[in-house]
Design a protein around this motif. Sequence first.
Motif, mmCIF file in Angstrom:
data_model
loop_
_atom_site.group_PDB
_atom_site.id
_atom_site.type_symbol
_atom_site.label_atom_id
_atom_site.label_comp_id
_atom_site.label_asym_id
_atom_site.label_seq_id
_atom_site.Cartn_x
_atom_site.Cartn_y
_atom_site.Cartn_z
ATOM 1 N N THR A 135 0.801 -1.248 -0.117
ATOM 2 C CA THR A 135 -0.075 0.234 -0.012
ATOM 3 C C THR A 135 0.724 1.097 0.159
ATOM 4 O O THR A 135 2.003 1.295 0.623
ATOM 5 C CB THR A 135 -1.008 0.278 1.190
ATOM 6 O OG1 THR A 135 -0.071 0.044 2.451
ATOM 7 C CG2 THR A 135 -1.756 -1.282 1.275
ATOM 8 N N PRO A 136 0.437 2.375 -0.655
ATOM 9 C CA PRO A 136 1.429 3.614 -0.564
ATOM 10 C C PRO A 136 0.977 4.500 0.668
ATOM 11 O O PRO A 136 1.690 5.435 0.509
ATOM 12 C CB PRO A 136 0.701 4.228 -2.087
ATOM 13 C CG PRO A 136 -0.851 3.665 -2.043
ATOM 14 C CD PRO A 136 -0.556 2.421 -1.336
ATOM 15 N N CYS A 137 0.059 3.933 1.350
ATOM 16 C CA CYS A 137 -0.244 4.979 2.532
ATOM 17 C C CYS A 137 -0.690 4.156 3.691
ATOM 18 O O CYS A 137 -0.956 2.911 3.596
ATOM 19 C CB CYS A 137 -1.172 5.970 2.136
ATOM 20 S SG CYS A 137 -2.446 5.212 1.363
ATOM 21 N N VAL A 138 -1.120 4.676 4.848
ATOM 22 C CA VAL A 138 -1.611 3.889 5.930
ATOM 23 C C VAL A 138 -2.958 3.433 5.113
ATOM 24 O O VAL A 138 -3.756 3.866 4.357
ATOM 25 C CB VAL A 138 -1.936 4.867 7.242
ATOM 26 C CG1 VAL A 138 -0.562 5.061 7.698
ATOM 27 C CG2 VAL A 138 -2.941 5.956 6.932
ATOM 28 N N VAL A 162 -2.420 1.306 -5.568
ATOM 29 C CA VAL A 162 -2.283 -0.053 -5.056
ATOM 30 C C VAL A 162 -1.889 -0.805 -5.983
ATOM 31 O O VAL A 162 -0.950 -1.670 -5.760
ATOM 32 C CB VAL A 162 -3.367 -0.247 -4.147
ATOM 33 C CG1 VAL A 162 -3.451 -1.650 -3.621
ATOM 34 C CG2 VAL A 162 -3.342 0.529 -2.989
ATOM 35 N N PHE A 163 -2.577 -0.825 -7.041
ATOM 36 C CA PHE A 163 -2.362 -1.792 -8.191
ATOM 37 C C PHE A 163 -0.975 -1.526 -8.869
ATOM 38 O O PHE A 163 -0.271 -2.749 -9.279
ATOM 39 C CB PHE A 163 -3.342 -1.762 -9.380
ATOM 40 C CG PHE A 163 -4.641 -2.340 -9.063
ATOM 41 C CD1 PHE A 163 -5.076 -3.383 -8.260
ATOM 42 C CD2 PHE A 163 -5.828 -1.836 -9.549
ATOM 43 C CE1 PHE A 163 -6.145 -3.969 -8.058
ATOM 44 C CE2 PHE A 163 -7.134 -2.585 -9.676
ATOM 45 C CZ PHE A 163 -7.428 -3.597 -8.673
ATOM 46 N N ALA A 164 -0.385 -0.554 -8.839
ATOM 47 C CA ALA A 164 0.918 -0.222 -9.298
ATOM 48 C C ALA A 164 2.037 -1.161 -8.325
ATOM 49 O O ALA A 164 3.046 -1.511 -9.032
ATOM 50 C CB ALA A 164 1.459 1.107 -9.597
ATOM 51 N N ALA A 215 -13.899 7.358 2.558
ATOM 52 C CA ALA A 215 -13.922 8.144 1.795
ATOM 53 C C ALA A 215 -12.624 8.344 0.803
ATOM 54 O O ALA A 215 -12.518 9.185 -0.233
ATOM 55 C CB ALA A 215 -14.329 9.544 2.716
ATOM 56 N N GLU A 216 -11.558 7.921 1.340
ATOM 57 C CA GLU A 216 -10.300 7.995 0.791
ATOM 58 C C GLU A 216 -10.004 6.808 -0.326
ATOM 59 O O GLU A 216 -9.080 6.993 -0.982
ATOM 60 C CB GLU A 216 -9.104 7.774 1.891
ATOM 61 C CG GLU A 216 -9.248 9.147 2.740
ATOM 62 C CD GLU A 216 -8.237 9.090 3.814
ATOM 63 O OE1 GLU A 216 -7.602 10.115 4.303
ATOM 64 O OE2 GLU A 216 -8.045 7.817 4.202
ATOM 65 N N CYS A 217 -10.942 6.027 -0.547
ATOM 66 C CA CYS A 217 -10.836 5.095 -1.362
ATOM 67 C C CYS A 217 -11.352 5.577 -2.704
ATOM 68 O O CYS A 217 -12.514 5.169 -3.234
ATOM 69 C CB CYS A 217 -11.794 3.686 -0.845
ATOM 70 S SG CYS A 217 -11.029 2.928 0.703
ATOM 71 N N THR A 218 -10.464 6.026 -3.279
ATOM 72 C CA THR A 218 -10.646 6.545 -4.876
ATOM 73 C C THR A 218 -10.124 5.782 -5.836
ATOM 74 O O THR A 218 -9.349 4.964 -5.642
ATOM 75 C CB THR A 218 -9.972 7.954 -4.993
ATOM 76 O OG1 THR A 218 -8.717 8.052 -4.656
ATOM 77 C CG2 THR A 218 -10.741 8.985 -3.855
ATOM 78 N N GLN A 219 -10.525 6.187 -6.992
ATOM 79 C CA GLN A 219 -9.788 5.197 -8.108
ATOM 80 C C GLN A 219 -8.159 5.365 -8.035
ATOM 81 O O GLN A 219 -7.569 4.434 -8.388
ATOM 82 C CB GLN A 219 -10.325 5.605 -9.615
ATOM 83 C CG GLN A 219 -10.062 4.926 -10.803
ATOM 84 C CD GLN A 219 -10.326 3.384 -10.482
ATOM 85 O OE1 GLN A 219 -11.234 2.906 -10.012
ATOM 86 N NE2 GLN A 219 -9.233 2.566 -10.551
ATOM 87 N N ALA A 220 -8.040 6.665 -7.805
ATOM 88 C CA ALA A 220 -6.610 7.095 -7.867
ATOM 89 C C ALA A 220 -5.786 6.460 -6.996
ATOM 90 O O ALA A 220 -4.439 5.731 -7.105
ATOM 91 C CB ALA A 220 -6.240 8.724 -7.687
ATOM 92 N N LEU A 221 -6.404 6.222 -5.708
ATOM 93 C CA LEU A 221 -5.641 5.194 -4.674
ATOM 94 C C LEU A 221 -5.684 3.946 -5.132
ATOM 95 O O LEU A 221 -4.530 3.174 -5.006
ATOM 96 C CB LEU A 221 -6.179 5.351 -3.331
ATOM 97 C CG LEU A 221 -5.590 4.512 -2.233
ATOM 98 C CD1 LEU A 221 -4.382 4.883 -1.912
ATOM 99 C CD2 LEU A 221 -6.415 4.662 -1.005
#
Length: 105
Positions: free
Chosen positions: A35-38, A53-55, A43-49
């Motif tokens: 994961t790139p973050c905690v 994660v996929f990357a 609400a923070e579960c966006t397509q960008a996030l």
Amino acid sequence: IMPEAITAALAALGRLHAAAAAVWAEYPWLALPATPCVAPTKAECTQALRDRVFALTTPASLAGWPALTVPVALPDTPLTTGVQVVAPPETAGAAFAEVLARARA
């Protein structure tokens, strides 16, 4: 998908496996970020996030390497993050058993 794209992808996968052979000769497993973050809030579960994660997790999956994601507690916060343990298919069971034993210690 164009045949040239498939050929290029297979060639890249072959190069990845060749490079990984040297790594697997030295190390039984790798610890990589999962994961790139905690842990995010809903609400923070966006397509960008999700893309970030996929990357981090897709390369091992595409290479066919088993991966085990382990939560990691962070100091001074109830939040966690994750680390993925990646191993070659032939030794993944033993590698994951070692990692889980260490995590429980």
